[in-house]
Every structure is written in structure tokens, then in C-alpha cells.
Design a protein around this motif. Structure first.
Motif, short mmCIF file in Angstrom:
data_model
loop_
_atom_site.label_atom_id
_atom_site.label_comp_id
_atom_site.label_asym_id
_atom_site.label_seq_id
_atom_site.Cartn_x
_atom_site.Cartn_y
_atom_site.Cartn_z
N MET A 1 0.83 -1.19 0.00
CA MET A 1 0.00 0.00 0.00
C MET A 1 0.87 1.26 0.00
SD MET A 1 -3.11 -0.70 2.67
CE MET A 1 -4.25 -2.06 2.44
N ASN A 2 0.33 2.34 -0.53
CA ASN A 2 0.99 3.63 -0.50
C ASN A 2 0.44 4.43 0.69
OD1 ASN A 2 2.38 2.99 -2.83
ND2 ASN A 2 0.94 4.03 -4.16
N ILE A 3 1.34 4.80 1.61
CA ILE A 3 0.93 5.37 2.89
C ILE A 3 1.63 6.70 3.14
CG2 ILE A 3 0.86 5.00 5.39
CD1 ILE A 3 0.91 1.95 4.77
N ILE A 16 5.85 4.12 13.58
CA ILE A 16 4.84 3.64 12.64
C ILE A 16 5.42 3.57 11.22
CG2 ILE A 16 2.62 4.14 11.55
CD1 ILE A 16 1.83 5.56 14.18
N ALA A 17 6.07 4.66 10.80
CA ALA A 17 6.61 4.72 9.44
C ALA A 17 7.65 3.62 9.19
CB ALA A 17 7.22 6.10 9.20
N LYS A 18 8.56 3.43 10.12
CA LYS A 18 9.60 2.41 9.97
C LYS A 18 8.98 1.02 9.88
CE LYS A 18 13.11 2.59 12.75
NZ LYS A 18 13.88 2.79 14.01
N HIS A 19 7.98 0.77 10.73
CA HIS A 19 7.36 -0.55 10.77
C HIS A 19 6.62 -0.85 9.46
CE1 HIS A 19 5.53 -4.14 12.39
NE2 HIS A 19 4.32 -3.66 12.18
N LEU A 20 5.83 0.11 9.00
CA LEU A 20 5.06 -0.11 7.78
C LEU A 20 5.98 -0.26 6.56
CD1 LEU A 20 2.04 2.31 8.30
CD2 LEU A 20 2.21 -0.13 8.83
N ALA A 21 7.06 0.50 6.52
CA ALA A 21 8.03 0.36 5.44
C ALA A 21 8.70 -1.00 5.49
CB ALA A 21 9.07 1.48 5.51
N HIS A 22 9.01 -1.46 6.70
CA HIS A 22 9.62 -2.78 6.88
C HIS A 22 8.71 -3.89 6.37
CE1 HIS A 22 11.93 -6.02 8.73
NE2 HIS A 22 10.83 -6.45 9.30
N LEU A 23 7.40 -3.67 6.48
CA LEU A 23 6.44 -4.68 6.00
C LEU A 23 6.26 -4.64 4.49
CD1 LEU A 23 3.64 -4.39 8.74
CD2 LEU A 23 5.42 -6.15 8.54
N GLY A 24 6.91 -3.71 3.83
CA GLY A 24 6.88 -3.65 2.37
C GLY A 24 5.99 -2.58 1.79
N HIS A 25 5.39 -1.75 2.64
CA HIS A 25 4.54 -0.67 2.13
C HIS A 25 5.42 0.49 1.66
CE1 HIS A 25 0.94 -2.62 3.66
NE2 HIS A 25 1.54 -2.78 4.83
N GLN A 26 4.90 1.24 0.69
CA GLN A 26 5.57 2.44 0.22
C GLN A 26 5.15 3.58 1.13
OE1 GLN A 26 7.75 2.49 -2.33
NE2 GLN A 26 8.19 4.65 -2.10
N VAL A 27 6.08 4.07 1.96
CA VAL A 27 5.76 5.06 2.99
C VAL A 27 6.47 6.38 2.69
CG1 VAL A 27 5.91 5.62 5.45
CG2 VAL A 27 5.48 3.25 4.72
N VAL A 28 5.70 7.47 2.75
CA VAL A 28 6.26 8.81 2.70
C VAL A 28 5.83 9.53 3.96
CG1 VAL A 28 6.35 11.03 1.51
CG2 VAL A 28 6.28 8.91 0.18
N ARG A 32 8.78 19.04 9.55
CA ARG A 32 8.91 20.47 9.30
C ARG A 32 10.34 20.83 8.91
NH1 ARG A 32 6.20 24.28 13.77
NH2 ARG A 32 6.82 25.78 12.18
N TYR A 33 11.32 19.98 9.28
CA TYR A 33 12.71 20.39 9.13
C TYR A 33 13.57 19.45 8.29
CZ TYR A 33 11.06 23.00 13.18
OH TYR A 33 10.31 23.79 14.03
N LYS A 34 13.10 18.25 8.02
CA LYS A 34 13.93 17.27 7.32
C LYS A 34 13.25 16.82 6.03
CE LYS A 34 15.60 15.37 11.73
NZ LYS A 34 15.68 14.16 12.58
N GLU A 35 14.07 16.37 5.08
CA GLU A 35 13.53 15.75 3.88
C GLU A 35 14.59 14.85 3.27
OE1 GLU A 35 12.50 18.51 0.83
OE2 GLU A 35 14.28 19.75 1.11
N GLY A 36 14.13 13.97 2.38
CA GLY A 36 15.03 13.03 1.73
C GLY A 36 14.92 11.64 2.33
N ALA A 37 15.83 10.75 1.94
CA ALA A 37 15.85 9.40 2.47
C ALA A 37 16.06 9.45 3.98
CB ALA A 37 16.96 8.59 1.80
N PHE A 38 15.25 8.69 4.71
CA PHE A 38 15.31 8.75 6.17
C PHE A 38 14.93 7.38 6.70
CE2 PHE A 38 13.49 9.76 10.39
CZ PHE A 38 14.53 10.53 10.92
N GLU A 39 15.84 6.78 7.49
CA GLU A 39 15.60 5.42 7.96
C GLU A 39 15.32 4.54 6.73
OE1 GLU A 39 15.98 4.42 11.05
OE2 GLU A 39 16.10 6.34 12.10
N ASN A 40 14.17 3.85 6.70
CA ASN A 40 13.84 3.01 5.56
C ASN A 40 12.66 3.53 4.76
OD1 ASN A 40 12.02 2.54 7.60
ND2 ASN A 40 11.89 0.32 7.27
#
Length: 264
Positions: A1-3, A16-28, A32-40
Motif C-alpha cells: 500500500m501507499n501510505i 509507525i513509518a519504519k514498521h510499515l516500510a519494513h512490512l513492504g509498504h511504500q511510505v512517505v 517540518r525540518y527534514k527531507e530526503g531518504a530517512f531510515e527506511n
């Protein structure tokens, strides 16, 4: 899923974001201060209090993912202090982030969900949306507002096959204690009681439940056809207070709180 998940650079949102990405979901996620690749997963900048920022973010997301399946509204913060001393401007900022920020982001994605005739919106609320918290009144007010918003939104979106729910966490081990904001001035008349409550809150937060519990709950909700209005989650000693309040009534519940918190 796209989340999509707001406020994903720390705390519950990050878990939440790390867990859902680990399960194979596409997470964005957003920050307020960061952007780009972060964790997974990937972060995009977003200020939920700024209309232009929300609109820009919506365009970026649809360019990146083309379809959104789940929106998780998580961005927020806490301001503490006596009601008498918290300025109206501070109160407005609290509501603008926690409540109107959630509304802005939700409005941005509703046309997309309606066009697809499907989707899930999960709002991270709080037990403070069911129990008013002394010296964090405007935080509670923002979460109570989300309760009413979610109940109304569920009914409005039912014809479009869009599911909406609240997650109501108690205290969890996050950086909420370190990030709590305080009003600039506290009247000496309130100081002792204020410090008493902040100490209670900090102790409960630092000894709170594992945020992974919330991440596991949300991962299970992604595939449910019908979502409940709300899911109360956390230590039983806290979550049971909601049921106690409903069963015994508000007057008895308030007396118990006064005894437990040593008020009066």
C-alpha cells in the motif's frame, strides 16, 4: 500500500513509518525540518499550519506515488501551563497544529480518495481527547476536537467507501517529555500544582508503553474492511480509565481523579 504519515521524523510517527516500510509498504513521511531518504522510508517537508505548504506537499505526494491508499495524521505537540497563563496566541498555535493542521492535510487528500472511491484515514488522537488533562488543557481541547471531527467525517465519507478512525494512545515512551512546550509565565499561585502534574506526566511518559504497539495495531487496521470509530491503546492502568468514566459517570470519575492526583 501507499501510505502517507505526518510527523514521521520522531516518536510514534517514526515508529509507525519504519514498521510499515519494513512490512513492504511504500511510505512517505513528513517533517517540518527534514527531507530526503530517512531510515527506511522517505521524508518530505511539510508545515501543517501553512496552506501553501500543505498544497505543495499534496502535489509532491501525488507525483511520487500517483495513488494514496492510507493517510495517517500524526503531527502534533503539547503546550503546558495554567489556563489562566497560556496566551490566546499560544492556544491558537496549539490548535492550529494539532487540529487545523490535521484538517488541512485531510482536506488536501479527500478529492483523491473520493475519485478512487476507496481509502483509509487514521487520526492519531489521544486519551487526552477523552479525559481533560490539567495544565495541558489546550492539548486536550485539540484532541477533543479531533474526536468530533472524526465522528462527523466518518458519516460524510461513508458513501464513498472511505474508512476513518482515531487511535487514542495513553502514555508511550517517546520524546514527548523533552519536546513539551511551556507557557512563558506561570503565576506563583499555580506553580506548586503545575510542577506536581508535570512530574506525574513525565514519569508516566518515561515509563509508558512501547510505541511498537501502535505500529502493530495500525498494520492490522490496513486490511480491515470496517474500522471502529476509535481504538484505545496503551497500559491497562490508563486505558481502563476511559471505560471507568463511561460506566460510573463523570462526577464519580472526577472525584477519583482528585484523589489519585491529590488535588484539593
Amino acid at each position: 500500500m501507499n501510505i502517507v504519515i505526518t510527523g514521521a521524523s520522531s516518536g510514534i510517527g517514526l515508529t509507525i513509518a519504519k514498521h510499515l516500510a519494513h512490512l513492504g509498504h511504500q511510505v512517505v513521511g513528513t517533517s517540518r525540518y527534514k527531507e530526503g531518504a530517512f531510515e527506511n522510508f522517505h521524508l518530505l517537508k511539510l508545515d501543517v499550519t501553512d496552506d501553501a505548504s500543505v498544497e505543495k506537499f499534496g502535489d509532491q505526494i501525488l507525483e511520487r506515488l500517483s495513488q494514496i491508499d492510507v493517510l495517517i495524521n500524526n503531527a502534533g505537540y503539547v503546550i503546558a501551563g495554567p489556563i489562566e497563563n497560556i496566551t490566546i496566541e499560544e492556544a491558537k498555535q496549539q490548535l492550529d497544529t494539532n487540529y487545523f493542521g490535521l484538517v488541512r492535510v485531510t482536506q488536501q487528500f479527500l478529492p483523491h480518495f473520493r475519485a478512487n472511491n476507496i481509502g483509509k484515514i487514521i487520526n492519531i488522537c489521544s486519551l487526552a481527547g477523552q479525559i481533560g488533562m490539567p495544565f495541558q488543557a489546550h492539548y486536550s481541547a485539540s484532541k477533543y476536537a479531533i474526536e468530533g471531527f472524526t465522528e462527523a467525517l466518518r458519516l460524510e465519507l461513508a458513501p464513498f467507501n472511505i474508512q476513518v478512525c482515531n487511535i487514542n494512545p495513553g502514555d508511550f515512551r517517546t520524546n514527548i517529555t523533552a519536546n513539551r512546550k511551556t507557557t512563558s509565565q506561570i503565576d506563583p499561585a499555580y506553580l506548586k500544582q503545575y510542577e506536581h502534574f508535570i512530574k506525574i506526566y513525565a514519569t508516566e511518559e518515561n515509563n509508558g508503553a512501547d510505541p511498537q504497539i501502535i505500529a502493530d495495531l495500525i498494520s492490522s487496521l490496513l486490511y480491515k474492511k470496517k474500522l471502529n470509530v476509535r481504538y484505545t491503546v496503551g497500559k491497562l492502568s490508563q486505558t481502563s480509565s476511559v471505560f471507568f468514566k463511561r460506566f460510573f459517570g463523570e462526577q464519580i470519575f472526577e472525584r477519583v481523579l482528585k484523589m489519585m492526583w491529590k488535588i484539593g
